[in-house]
Scaffold this motif. Structure first.
Motif, short mmCIF file in Angstrom:
data_model
loop_
_atom_site.label_atom_id
_atom_site.label_comp_id
_atom_site.label_asym_id
_atom_site.label_seq_id
_atom_site.Cartn_x
_atom_site.Cartn_y
_atom_site.Cartn_z
N ARG A 131 3.59 11.40 0.05
CA ARG A 131 3.94 10.07 -0.42
C ARG A 131 5.46 9.91 -0.49
NH1 ARG A 131 0.65 6.36 -2.59
NH2 ARG A 131 -1.57 6.86 -2.74
N GLU A 157 0.35 1.93 4.87
CA GLU A 157 -0.98 1.35 4.65
C GLU A 157 -0.83 -0.05 4.09
OE1 GLU A 157 -5.18 2.33 2.32
OE2 GLU A 157 -3.49 3.72 2.24
N GLY A 159 0.82 -1.20 0.00
CA GLY A 159 0.00 0.00 0.00
C GLY A 159 0.86 1.25 0.00
N SER A 160 0.23 2.39 0.22
CA SER A 160 0.93 3.67 0.17
C SER A 160 1.75 3.88 1.44
CB SER A 160 -0.07 4.81 0.02
OG SER A 160 -0.90 4.90 1.16
N GLU A 208 8.80 6.83 -1.25
CA GLU A 208 9.26 5.50 -1.65
C GLU A 208 10.36 5.08 -0.68
OE1 GLU A 208 8.09 3.52 -3.93
OE2 GLU A 208 6.57 4.96 -4.63
N ARG A 252 3.62 7.18 3.55
CA ARG A 252 3.68 8.63 3.64
C ARG A 252 4.60 9.05 4.78
NH1 ARG A 252 -1.67 7.45 2.46
NH2 ARG A 252 -2.56 8.56 0.66
#
Length: 594
Positions: free
Chosen positions: A563, A592, A555-556, A565, A558
């Motif tokens: 956001r 997430e 999932g994402s 990586e 943050r």
């Protein structure tokens, strides 16, 4: 020995009698039948030792014995409630049943004893055991006794006032005191130590015994704890770690450890709690011994253990004086002589120690010195060529390779489980590093219960503290939180590995140099949130945050709402994320689940 009455000694006169101790019990309290086993009550300055069924063996203040063999005619203990600073005993004697409460005050040089009964009481004890040339004065409710050093005096208050004091010379020093109270009702005895002014203030504070007992039952107040402390809302866990930390700090301050290995593990525990001076004290005591035995296995060189603790203290605090002195004592010629004489297991400890020393001094020593340390650490032991590792050649429990793996959060046994460590005092830490997070967390909580139950000594003592109390804190800091401070670089690695059933967790007092951090974790639905908050320090530390999560991350992700990586590394069914961020204010990492 000379004992003389001195009517000029100042006596305290509290403005009001002591109040009742009250019925506050710590969430850590255990109730049951009294055992013919010792108990230990410990505040920051005061320690009371006794036997659950019998009397009080000793009262120590600031590491000095002030009272021994305190007994009353209340009878033997039958039922008890024991907690880290307070014991309540139901005593049965010739006059019936008496409830006795003993309290080691959390911060004051004062111990309190109270008997609830309907008639008088006789109390006797030896004051200032082993001391010579004592002068004393007893009048009304108070007795003051002093050796030649008045700051080492002892002051005793009994309420109601005894109808008589009887004082005689002790056989081997000190004075034998007996007091007879005839009035009915509760009898309270306060024992304070220090100068007349200090003892007077302590006795005055003794008027509020109920408040002191309540504080003992409800600590740890985070504002009063200057060490690593979890805040989970589970009293057994939070207060258990707090008491284990204070127990370890007290044992270091009083230098209770005897064996070199206990001193070494006490130093590891001090590093875990953020106590660099305690780790340096342990290093000095380990260096005094030639070696330490590890669970009956090969001996580890005391000088190597001391070097390791000193270097890690520098990595924790950023203060390199001790590490620089150690480096100055390790000339290339001496290191070569040590290497040639060492067997592989002993040299492995030197390899661990020299690597840590090079890391600690890489900005404070010359490049030549640092390269010399790293070069020495990389060479094999003795005169033989390096032995190639064999299949199944796993680090032994308590070996240098084993500890190095634990400190890195790696599998200490090559990935094959933790079975050999089950009986070791660091079994929980080993299980966490081996990937058994749920089992390691459960084993850690079991260690807390074992210390409270007194399975290896007095209840609440985590005995011996060099292993028991230290293992509680080390497993939290290095096993669960993955702390790896690097104060010379202004950086710390925080790699929490929390069990899947936890939905929130918080810890205060993470240290790196002069900076302090709080870390909190909360799971809300499918979102996992880690937050770092700076609490102390002018220079923001850099944090390498590497949480291990019990699921693949798809999932994402943050950071502070934006956001990001992050580097991901699979760890079996878990995933390790990695991000480096300066903590100049609250920083939030949200992950997430996919």
């Amino acid at each position: 020995m000379t004992v003389r009455i001195d009517a000029n000694l100042p006596l305290s006169s509290p403005t009001a009698p002591p109040g009742p101790v009250g019925d506050a019990d710590s969430p850590l309290a255990l109730a049951g039948q009294a055992r013919p086993e010792p108990y230990l009550l410990e505040g920051e300055r005061t320690v009371v030792r006794g036997v659950e069924r019998g009397g009080v063996a000793a009262v120590d203040v600031d590491g000095r014995r002030i009272v021994e063999a305190l007994r009353s005619d209340a009878g033997l203990g039958v039922n008890v409630v024991v907690s880290p600073t307070l014991i309540r005993r139901e005593c049965v004697g010739s006059r019936g049943t008496t409830l006795q409460t003993v309290l080691a005050l959390p911060t004051l040089p004062l111990a309190a004893f109270q008997w609830s009964r309907g008639e008088g009481l006789e109390v006797a004890f030896l004051a200032l055991p082993g001391q010579k040339e004592i002068r004393y004065h007893a009048m009304g409710s108070t007795l003051r006794a002093e050796p030649p050093d008045p700051d080492f005096g002892v002051e005793v208050l009994i309420h109601p006032s005894p109808e008589r004091w009887t004082v005689v010379e002790g056989v081997d020093g000190g004075i034998q005191v007996q007091a007879q109270v005839s009035e009915s009702g509760p009898v309270t005895l306060l024992v304070a130590s220090g100068s007349p002014t200090m003892a007077s203030r302590a006795l005055e504070a003794g008027r509020h015994l109920a408040a002191h007992a309540l504080r003992s039952a409800t600590d740890q107040d985070p504002d009063n704890v200057d060490r690593l402390l979890p805040l989970t809302g589970v009293p057994e866990l939070d207060q258990g770690v707090g008491w284990a930390t204070l127990r370890l700090a007290g044992a270091l301050r009083r230098e209770e450890m005897i064996r070199p290995d206990d001193w070494f593990w006490a130093g590891v525990g001090a590093l875990a709690s953020g106590d660099a001076p305690g780790a340096l004290l342990a290093a000095r005591r380990v260096r005094d011994g030639s070696s330490a035995l590890w669970d009956g296995a090969a001996a580890a060189p005391g000088a190597a253990l001391a070097t390791f603790l000193t270097a890690r203290a520098t990595l924790l605090s950023g203060k390199e004086e001790g590490a620089s002195e150690t480096l100055a004592s390790l000339s290339p010629a001496r290191l070569e002589d040590i290497r040639l004489r060492a067997d592989p297991s002993a040299w492995a400890w030197w390899t661990l120690a020299l690597t840590a020393l090079a890391d600690a001094l890489r900005y404070a020593a010359s490049e030549e010195d640092i390269q010399g340390l790293r070069s020495s650490a990389a060479r094999p032991a003795g005169r033989t060529p390096r032995v190639l590792p064999m299949v199944g050649n796993r680090p032994g429990i308590g070996s240098a390779r084993w500890l190095r793996a634990l400190l890195r959060g790696e599998r200490p046994d090559g990935g094959g489980g933790h079975g050999a460590a089950d009986g070791h005092h660091l079994a929980a830490w080993t299980m966490l590093a081996s990937g058994d997070v749920e089992g390691g967390y459960a084993a850690w909580r079991a260690t807390l219960r074992q210390g409270l139950n007194g399975e290896a000594g007095p209840r609440g003592s985590w005995s011996p503290p060099g292993k028991g109390a230290a293992s509680v804190v080390a497993t939290l800091a290095f096993g669960l939180l993955g702390l790896e401070p690097d104060a010379p670089s202004g950086r710390i690695r925080v790699a929490p590995v929390l069990p899947s059933h936890l939905n929130h967790f918080r810890v205060r007092g993470i240290r790196v140099g002069e900076a302090r951090l709080d870390l909190s974790y909360r799971r809300e639905g499918r979102v996992h949130r880690f937050q770092l908050d700076p609490t102390v320090g002018r220079v923001p530390p850099m944090v390498v945050l590497e949480p291990s999560l019990p699921f693949p991350v798809s999932g994402s992700v943050r950071i502070d709402g934006a956001r990001a990586e992050l580097t991901q590394a699979p760890e079996g069914r878990r995933t390790r994320l990695s991000v480096q961020i300066p903590v100049d204010g609250p920083r939030i990492l949200e992950i997430e689940e996919g």
